[in-house]
Motif scaffolding. Structure first.
Motif, PDB file in Angstrom:
ATOM      1  N   HIS A 130     -35.462 -18.860 -30.994  1.00 34.08           N
ATOM      2  CA  HIS A 130     -34.587 -20.025 -30.844  1.00 34.08           C
ATOM      3  C   HIS A 130     -33.508 -19.703 -29.816  1.00 34.08           C
ATOM      4  CE1 HIS A 130     -32.698 -23.753 -32.354  1.00 34.08           C
ATOM      5  NE2 HIS A 130     -31.552 -23.129 -32.321  1.00 34.08           N
ATOM      6  N   SER A 164     -33.550 -34.280 -29.499  1.00 33.15           N
ATOM      7  CA  SER A 164     -33.158 -35.282 -30.493  1.00 33.15           C
ATOM      8  C   SER A 164     -32.080 -34.729 -31.407  1.00 33.15           C
ATOM      9  CB  SER A 164     -34.372 -35.711 -31.337  1.00 33.15           C
ATOM     10  OG  SER A 164     -34.915 -34.600 -32.026  1.00 33.15           O
ATOM     11  N   ASN A 165     -31.229 -35.627 -31.901  1.00 29.94           N
ATOM     12  CA  ASN A 165     -30.170 -35.235 -32.834  1.00 29.94           C
ATOM     13  C   ASN A 165     -30.801 -34.770 -34.135  1.00 29.94           C
ATOM     14  OD1 ASN A 165     -27.945 -35.365 -34.825  1.00 29.94           O
ATOM     15  ND2 ASN A 165     -26.813 -36.320 -33.147  1.00 29.94           N
ATOM     16  N   TRP A 166     -30.337 -33.631 -34.663  1.00 31.81           N
ATOM     17  CA  TRP A 166     -30.969 -33.082 -35.862  1.00 31.81           C
ATOM     18  C   TRP A 166     -30.579 -33.836 -37.132  1.00 31.81           C
ATOM     19  CZ3 TRP A 166     -29.195 -29.033 -39.678  1.00 31.81           C
ATOM     20  CH2 TRP A 166     -27.814 -29.057 -39.848  1.00 31.81           C
ATOM     21  N   TYR A 174     -25.417 -31.389 -33.191  1.00 32.51           N
ATOM     22  CA  TYR A 174     -26.424 -30.379 -32.855  1.00 32.51           C
ATOM     23  C   TYR A 174     -27.698 -31.124 -32.474  1.00 32.51           C
ATOM     24  CZ  TYR A 174     -28.357 -25.594 -33.349  1.00 32.51           C
ATOM     25  OH  TYR A 174     -28.897 -24.350 -33.140  1.00 32.51           O
ATOM     26  N   TRP A 175     -28.259 -30.812 -31.305  1.00 28.62           N
ATOM     27  CA  TRP A 175     -29.432 -31.530 -30.813  1.00 28.62           C
ATOM     28  C   TRP A 175     -30.592 -30.559 -30.652  1.00 28.62           C
ATOM     29  CZ3 TRP A 175     -24.436 -32.209 -29.577  1.00 28.62           C
ATOM     30  CH2 TRP A 175     -23.895 -33.495 -29.696  1.00 28.62           C
ATOM     31  N   LEU A 176     -31.719 -30.851 -31.292  1.00 30.24           N
ATOM     32  CA  LEU A 176     -32.874 -29.962 -31.267  1.00 30.24           C
ATOM     33  C   LEU A 176     -33.677 -30.157 -29.984  1.00 30.24           C
ATOM     34  CD1 LEU A 176     -34.062 -30.313 -34.960  1.00 30.24           C
ATOM     35  CD2 LEU A 176     -32.597 -28.550 -33.961  1.00 30.24           C
ATOM     36  N   THR A 208     -37.251 -29.386 -27.997  1.00 33.33           N
ATOM     37  CA  THR A 208     -38.650 -28.978 -28.003  1.00 33.33           C
ATOM     38  C   THR A 208     -39.034 -28.642 -26.570  1.00 33.33           C
ATOM     39  OG1 THR A 208     -39.159 -30.414 -29.881  1.00 33.33           O
ATOM     40  CG2 THR A 208     -41.019 -29.651 -28.559  1.00 33.33           C
ATOM     41  N   ALA A 258     -31.800 -25.568 -29.009  1.00 38.70           N
ATOM     42  CA  ALA A 258     -30.849 -26.627 -29.348  1.00 38.70           C
ATOM     43  C   ALA A 258     -29.749 -26.686 -28.307  1.00 38.70           C
ATOM     44  CB  ALA A 258     -30.246 -26.377 -30.724  1.00 38.70           C
TER      45      ALA A 258
END
Length: 274
Positions: free
Chosen positions: A6, A30-32, A38-40, A42, A54
């Motif tokens: 991560h 996307s927002n977690w 915190y934005w995840l 991919t 993130a």
């Protein structure tokens, strides 16, 4: 071997950073949906997987951080201190995911460690979602595949409705019974099921994990989410099992689930041949 799993990118303006990384690298962000910003990220797909990460606000730190997966948070925190590093935070729980914390290495770099306790399995079954849904939700079908290799499932009761309950019995090769129960929280046929998961007695009463000699600080309820996605006439199936007290117990559960899903795949093949 422990590996980087991560990354975190600090941003003074998260919207600006998200736009930059989406447009330049094509990352999906996307927002977690948690209690803080915190934005995840991919950063790959099934054909070309990458390390996901993130975007965070600079209030949470102002340097890019990598996070390393470890077998035991406590063990590796001790190793870090013994070898000249320094733990910067206490052990922090990420609900459903595991335990994490920040450390400084001998060169002054700040990174994180994480003990992942959440179980995530993806399978592709050679049957459409409607068929896989049936063998997951109909008691007589579940009896044919549920449980690890050489285990049987003599009792399966399913009340498939939101608020309804399940009661499963796994019987080991030496005749020992292990009961579990759950409450259905979300049902979207034939796409998604969310339910709790608890150790139980034969009457369906919730019992602690210690009732079956399980070690660790287990919660009384775990959470299971399964999804069924159409994929060219087949089913891309995911199972997410949250709440294990540590990685050791998660690994044991993963082995059991994989053996059970192997049996499910064989059962689906047998049904297609009938």
């Amino acid at each position: 071997m422990s590996k980087v799993v991560h990354f975190e990118i600090p941003a003074e303006n998260p919207d600006r950073a998200i736009k930059f990384y989406e447009e330049v690298f094509g990352w999906k962000i996307s927002n977690w949906g948690g209690p803080f910003d915190y934005w995840l990220v991919t950063a790959g797909d099934d054909e070309e997987p990458g390390i996901h990460g993130a975007i965070m606000t600079k209030e949470s730190g102002d340097v890019v951080r990598d996070t390393i997966s470890v077998d035991s948070f406590d063990e590796f925190a001790q190793k870090i201190e013994e070898n000249g590093g320094k733990m910067l935070t206490d052990k922090m729980e990420i609900p459903g995911m595991g335990f994490t914390g920040l450390f400084k290495d001998t060169e002054g770099n700040i990174m994180g460690i994480i003990e992942i306790t959440m179980l995530l399995i993806t399978r592709v079954f050679n049957a459409p979602p409607e068929e896989v849904w049936k063998v997951w939700t109909e008691a007589d079908a579940v009896k044919q595949w549920f449980g690890p290799q050489n285990f049987t499932a003599p009792v399966v009761k399913i009340d498939l409705r939101v608020g309804g309950t399940s009661l499963y019995c796994m019987r080991s090769p030496d005749g020992e019974d292990f009961w579990s129960t759950g409450i259905y929280k979300e049902i979207v046929p034939p796409e998604r099921i969310v339910s709790t998961d608890s150790f139980a007695d034969a009457e369906g009463n919730v019992v602690p994990a210690a009732h079956y000699g399980m070690e660790g600080n287990w919660p009384l309820e775990l959470l299971v989410t399964v999804t069924f996605q159409e994929d060219g006439g087949k089913t891309r199936f995911t199972l997410q099992h949250e709440g294990f007290p540590d990685r050791k117990n998660r690994v044991l559960a993963e082995a059991g689930w994989n053996e059970s899903l192997d049996k499910l795949a064989r059962y689906l093949e047998q049904r297609s041949e009938q």
